[in-house]
Design a protein around this motif. Sequence first.
Motif, PDB file in Angstrom:
ATOM      1  N   ALA A 208       0.863  -1.179   0.000  1.00 48.47           N
ATOM      2  CA  ALA A 208       0.000   0.000   0.000  1.00 48.47           C
ATOM      3  C   ALA A 208       0.901   1.231   0.000  1.00 48.47           C
ATOM      4  CB  ALA A 208      -0.896   0.002   1.232  1.00 48.47           C
ATOM      5  N   VAL A 209       0.529   2.264  -0.763  1.00 54.98           N
ATOM      6  CA  VAL A 209       1.378   3.443  -0.923  1.00 54.98           C
ATOM      7  C   VAL A 209       0.576   4.700  -0.597  1.00 54.98           C
ATOM      8  CG1 VAL A 209       2.792   4.805  -2.520  1.00 54.98           C
ATOM      9  CG2 VAL A 209       2.750   2.304  -2.710  1.00 54.98           C
ATOM     10  N   VAL A 210       1.184   5.587   0.194  1.00 52.18           N
ATOM     11  CA  VAL A 210       0.665   6.935   0.391  1.00 52.18           C
ATOM     12  C   VAL A 210       1.635   7.879  -0.295  1.00 52.18           C
ATOM     13  CG1 VAL A 210       0.121   8.756   2.043  1.00 52.18           C
ATOM     14  CG2 VAL A 210      -0.491   6.393   2.559  1.00 52.18           C
ATOM     15  N   TRP A 211       1.169   8.581  -1.331  1.00 49.29           N
ATOM     16  CA  TRP A 211       2.025   9.457  -2.138  1.00 49.29           C
ATOM     17  C   TRP A 211       1.599  10.907  -1.888  1.00 49.29           C
ATOM     18  CZ3 TRP A 211       5.412   7.728  -6.326  1.00 49.29           C
ATOM     19  CH2 TRP A 211       6.031   8.776  -7.007  1.00 49.29           C
ATOM     20  N   ILE A 212       2.512  11.709  -1.349  1.00 48.13           N
ATOM     21  CA  ILE A 212       2.238  13.103  -1.014  1.00 48.13           C
ATOM     22  C   ILE A 212       2.835  13.996  -2.096  1.00 48.13           C
ATOM     23  CG2 ILE A 212       2.551  14.916   0.712  1.00 48.13           C
ATOM     24  CD1 ILE A 212       3.100  12.657   2.750  1.00 48.13           C
ATOM     25  N   SER A 213       2.059  14.982  -2.574  1.00 48.09           N
ATOM     26  CA  SER A 213       2.562  15.893  -3.598  1.00 48.09           C
ATOM     27  C   SER A 213       1.742  17.174  -3.596  1.00 48.09           C
ATOM     28  CB  SER A 213       2.493  15.243  -4.987  1.00 48.09           C
ATOM     29  OG  SER A 213       2.960  16.127  -5.992  1.00 48.09           O
ATOM     30  N   HIS A 214       2.366  18.251  -4.109  1.00 43.44           N
ATOM     31  CA  HIS A 214       1.622  19.497  -4.314  1.00 43.44           C
ATOM     32  C   HIS A 214       1.105  19.588  -5.746  1.00 43.44           C
ATOM     33  CE1 HIS A 214       5.765  20.667  -5.640  1.00 43.44           C
ATOM     34  NE2 HIS A 214       5.069  21.229  -6.608  1.00 43.44           N
ATOM     35  N   ASP A 215       1.461  18.630  -6.590  1.00 43.83           N
ATOM     36  CA  ASP A 215       1.169  18.690  -8.022  1.00 43.83           C
ATOM     37  C   ASP A 215       0.114  17.642  -8.377  1.00 43.83           C
ATOM     38  OD1 ASP A 215       1.150  18.800 -10.768  1.00 43.83           O
ATOM     39  OD2 ASP A 215       3.321  18.730 -11.002  1.00 43.83           O
ATOM     40  N   LEU A 216      -1.076  18.093  -8.742  1.00 35.97           N
ATOM     41  CA  LEU A 216      -2.139  17.159  -9.129  1.00 35.97           C
ATOM     42  C   LEU A 216      -1.793  16.394 -10.396  1.00 35.97           C
ATOM     43  CD1 LEU A 216      -5.604  18.791  -8.353  1.00 35.97           C
ATOM     44  CD2 LEU A 216      -4.912  16.448  -7.873  1.00 35.97           C
ATOM     45  N   GLY A 217      -0.919  16.959 -11.235  1.00 32.80           N
ATOM     46  CA  GLY A 217      -0.496  16.238 -12.430  1.00 32.80           C
ATOM     47  C   GLY A 217       0.236  14.957 -12.076  1.00 32.80           C
ATOM     48  N   VAL A 218       1.137  15.024 -11.084  1.00 36.62           N
ATOM     49  CA  VAL A 218       1.853  13.838 -10.623  1.00 36.62           C
ATOM     50  C   VAL A 218       0.888  12.869  -9.940  1.00 36.62           C
ATOM     51  CG1 VAL A 218       3.656  13.002  -9.066  1.00 36.62           C
ATOM     52  CG2 VAL A 218       4.020  15.091 -10.385  1.00 36.62           C
ATOM     53  N   ILE A 219       0.007  13.403  -9.103  1.00 38.00           N
ATOM     54  CA  ILE A 219      -0.973  12.555  -8.419  1.00 38.00           C
ATOM     55  C   ILE A 219      -1.833  11.811  -9.444  1.00 38.00           C
ATOM     56  CG2 ILE A 219      -3.058  12.616  -6.989  1.00 38.00           C
ATOM     57  CD1 ILE A 219      -0.507  12.852  -5.381  1.00 38.00           C
ATOM     58  N   GLY A 220      -2.188  12.483 -10.538  1.00 40.68           N
ATOM     59  CA  GLY A 220      -2.990  11.844 -11.569  1.00 40.68           C
ATOM     60  C   GLY A 220      -2.267  10.692 -12.247  1.00 40.68           C
ATOM     61  N   GLN A 221      -0.937  10.742 -12.283  1.00 41.76           N
ATOM     62  CA  GLN A 221      -0.170   9.668 -12.905  1.00 41.76           C
ATOM     63  C   GLN A 221      -0.061   8.436 -12.012  1.00 41.76           C
ATOM     64  OE1 GLN A 221       3.484  12.045 -13.867  1.00 41.76           O
ATOM     65  NE2 GLN A 221       3.267  11.102 -15.883  1.00 41.76           N
ATOM     66  N   VAL A 222      -0.125   8.628 -10.696  1.00 42.17           N
ATOM     67  CA  VAL A 222       0.249   7.536  -9.805  1.00 42.17           C
ATOM     68  C   VAL A 222      -0.890   7.022  -8.930  1.00 42.17           C
ATOM     69  CG1 VAL A 222       1.011   9.009  -7.883  1.00 42.17           C
ATOM     70  CG2 VAL A 222       2.108   6.799  -8.251  1.00 42.17           C
ATOM     71  N   ALA A 223      -1.874   7.867  -8.573  1.00 40.86           N
ATOM     72  CA  ALA A 223      -2.815   7.512  -7.502  1.00 40.86           C
ATOM     73  C   ALA A 223      -4.067   6.810  -8.013  1.00 40.86           C
ATOM     74  CB  ALA A 223      -3.205   8.765  -6.718  1.00 40.86           C
ATOM     75  N   ASP A 224      -4.657   6.012  -7.139  1.00 37.56           N
ATOM     76  CA  ASP A 224      -5.971   5.417  -7.374  1.00 37.56           C
ATOM     77  C   ASP A 224      -7.064   6.291  -6.759  1.00 37.56           C
ATOM     78  OD1 ASP A 224      -4.956   2.941  -8.577  1.00 37.56           O
ATOM     79  OD2 ASP A 224      -4.189   2.528  -6.578  1.00 37.56           O
ATOM     80  N   ASP A 225      -6.827   6.751  -5.546  1.00 34.47           N
ATOM     81  CA  ASP A 225      -7.749   7.650  -4.844  1.00 34.47           C
ATOM     82  C   ASP A 225      -6.979   8.879  -4.389  1.00 34.47           C
ATOM     83  OD1 ASP A 225     -10.191   6.087  -4.903  1.00 34.47           O
ATOM     84  OD2 ASP A 225      -9.155   4.721  -3.545  1.00 34.47           O
ATOM     85  N   VAL A 226      -7.691   9.983  -4.191  1.00 26.73           N
ATOM     86  CA  VAL A 226      -7.055  11.246  -3.864  1.00 26.73           C
ATOM     87  C   VAL A 226      -7.738  11.878  -2.656  1.00 26.73           C
ATOM     88  CG1 VAL A 226      -6.477  13.577  -4.691  1.00 26.73           C
ATOM     89  CG2 VAL A 226      -6.452  11.637  -6.286  1.00 26.73           C
ATOM     90  N   THR A 227      -6.918  12.407  -1.739  1.00 30.98           N
ATOM     91  CA  THR A 227      -7.391  13.246  -0.645  1.00 30.98           C
ATOM     92  C   THR A 227      -6.780  14.629  -0.820  1.00 30.98           C
ATOM     93  OG1 THR A 227      -7.681  11.443   0.953  1.00 30.98           O
ATOM     94  CG2 THR A 227      -7.333  13.640   1.849  1.00 30.98           C
ATOM     95  N   VAL A 228      -7.619  15.636  -0.956  1.00 28.10           N
ATOM     96  CA  VAL A 228      -7.156  17.012  -1.127  1.00 28.10           C
ATOM     97  C   VAL A 228      -7.201  17.707   0.229  1.00 28.10           C
ATOM     98  CG1 VAL A 228      -7.518  19.194  -2.331  1.00 28.10           C
ATOM     99  CG2 VAL A 228      -8.069  17.040  -3.482  1.00 28.10           C
ATOM    100  N   LEU A 229      -6.043  18.211   0.672  1.00 30.78           N
ATOM    101  CA  LEU A 229      -5.956  18.905   1.955  1.00 30.78           C
ATOM    102  C   LEU A 229      -5.831  20.400   1.743  1.00 30.78           C
ATOM    103  CD1 LEU A 229      -3.580  16.737   4.193  1.00 30.78           C
ATOM    104  CD2 LEU A 229      -6.065  16.791   4.159  1.00 30.78           C
ATOM    105  N   HIS A 230      -6.507  21.171   2.583  1.00 32.82           N
ATOM    106  CA  HIS A 230      -6.413  22.633   2.562  1.00 32.82           C
ATOM    107  C   HIS A 230      -6.541  23.145   3.988  1.00 32.82           C
ATOM    108  CE1 HIS A 230      -6.691  26.746   1.336  1.00 32.82           C
ATOM    109  NE2 HIS A 230      -7.970  26.871   1.677  1.00 32.82           N
ATOM    110  N   ASP A 231      -5.512  23.848   4.424  1.00 34.31           N
ATOM    111  CA  ASP A 231      -5.513  24.421   5.769  1.00 34.31           C
ATOM    112  C   ASP A 231      -5.784  23.357   6.830  1.00 34.31           C
ATOM    113  OD1 ASP A 231      -5.203  26.457   7.605  1.00 34.31           O
ATOM    114  OD2 ASP A 231      -7.303  27.086   7.518  1.00 34.31           O
TER     115      ASP A 231
END
Length: 536
Positions: A208-231
């Motif tokens: 299982a992988v948790v991939w942290i990034s500020h770039d949604l383009g990279v997240i789109g290449q690697v992730a199955d599900d996405v959690t968007v954090l703000h503040d």
Amino acid sequence: MNAPVLEVADLRVRVGRREIVRGVSLAVRREQILGIVGESGSGKSMTVLAATGLLDAPGAVVSGSSVLAGQGDSIELVGATPRTLRSVHGGRIGFVFQDPGTSLNPLLTLERQITESLEAHRHPTRREARSRALELLEAVGLPTPENRLGSYPHQLSGGQRQRVMIAIALACAPELLVADEPTTSLDVTTQAQIVDLVRNLQRDFGTAVVWISHDLGVIGQVADDVTVLHDGEAVEQAPVLDVFDRPQQDYTRRLLEARPLIGSTGPAPVADDAAVLLDVWGLDVRFPVTTPVGRSTVHAVQDLSFQIRRGSTLGLVGESGSGKSTVAAALTGLVRPDAGRVTLDGADVLGVRRRDEKALRRRIGLVLQDPFASLNPRMPVGTSVGEPLVVHGLADGKAGRRARVDELLDLVGLPTAFATRYPHELSGGQRQRVSIARALALEPDLLILDESTASLDVSVQAKVLELLADLQRRLALTFLFIGHDLAVIQQVSHDVLVMRAGSAVEYRPAAELFAAPRDEYTRALLDAVPPARPRV
């Protein structure tokens, strides 16, 4: 659906009176990649560090629940004892951080660093540990792995060091792999290779992988599900295609809109009769280096020629090691070329006499990649911006210098009150604006921007690129924009020079190059840019 490997519920982190992470809940399962995305300061890393028991901030109070299940015993990581966490970290949870240069020990060989966690958690024989280290280096695609076991981190490229970090993280076959911005400082081609590598290893090992990034383009290449954090809050959680196709929150839409994409509109054209400002012909730079087998020479720049028209932007693009920054160093006098001719508005740059060097250098400004490293942490912003005025004797007393500093801060969109602040009190984008103001203090003819947006969030990067475009329109500035991301290069450039191994691969108007790239290397750079929508 299999049970979560890591399940986080109502996680909160308080430092003093401020709540940094506010009620975040998430889960990641075996053979799944969960992408966590947000701007700097959104709480991405803090959330994952707290959830995995790795947070060690003074005064931090963590509450909520974070359960590591997987195939072993279930362990509550929030409030776990140091002994329990030591048994988990490296054994059941592997970590890959942003900068492998600071994560790897420069005094230990690659073999020793890979086998260290094996010896701590699995207690293999020396032969078994060496065999496992070799197996892992082969799995992460390091060339000639047998010869690399005895190498040290400084003998590898950035991408190779990151591959070694992944090998170390996977040494004990962990149930969970945490990758915290693992590709942020890498070229787009190396980034694409690391993304493919993690996906393949995740499939082969079932991690299982948790991939942290500020770039949604990279997240789109690697992730199955996405959690968007703000503040510190999870504002959106959904499968990756839903986030790209049907974003529910304005913040998510802003992150998507801020991404540089191939096909974006370039800058307004310059006049066909615009005069040539910078003329470089036959530039050649060599560096002597010492290797284990004796002295050698690195041919960093080879017979390079190009021109930049007044009021235009030349995009200089290539992978790390292609010679881009060496070109900038040669133009600014930081490196002495072995051959070549460089003229700025007809004046010789390389053969300038010492007494004329100071006057010539003020005509070329330089903005570097890391504004925190290029600004003096002990100087307030006003002093840093005004320092070039003092050095070149352009300020008319303290009052005149203060007025000019206020004018420059206003020019780059910062309040004049920022003059009394120190670099650590500013965000990354604000610090880069200060660096641009400092470079503009002497009203240079040419401004060199060396990876000046590479380390910024995509949203901050978009604002800085808008600022540069606005300054070019208003002040008729001339830019040499150095980067590795062709999507950004297309957005800012009139002409593009692609470099590889010190040589020019393609040098053409931007519109022509992006419409029909001629060289296979240019096409590879274009293919490595994250697409507008994830490939399924």
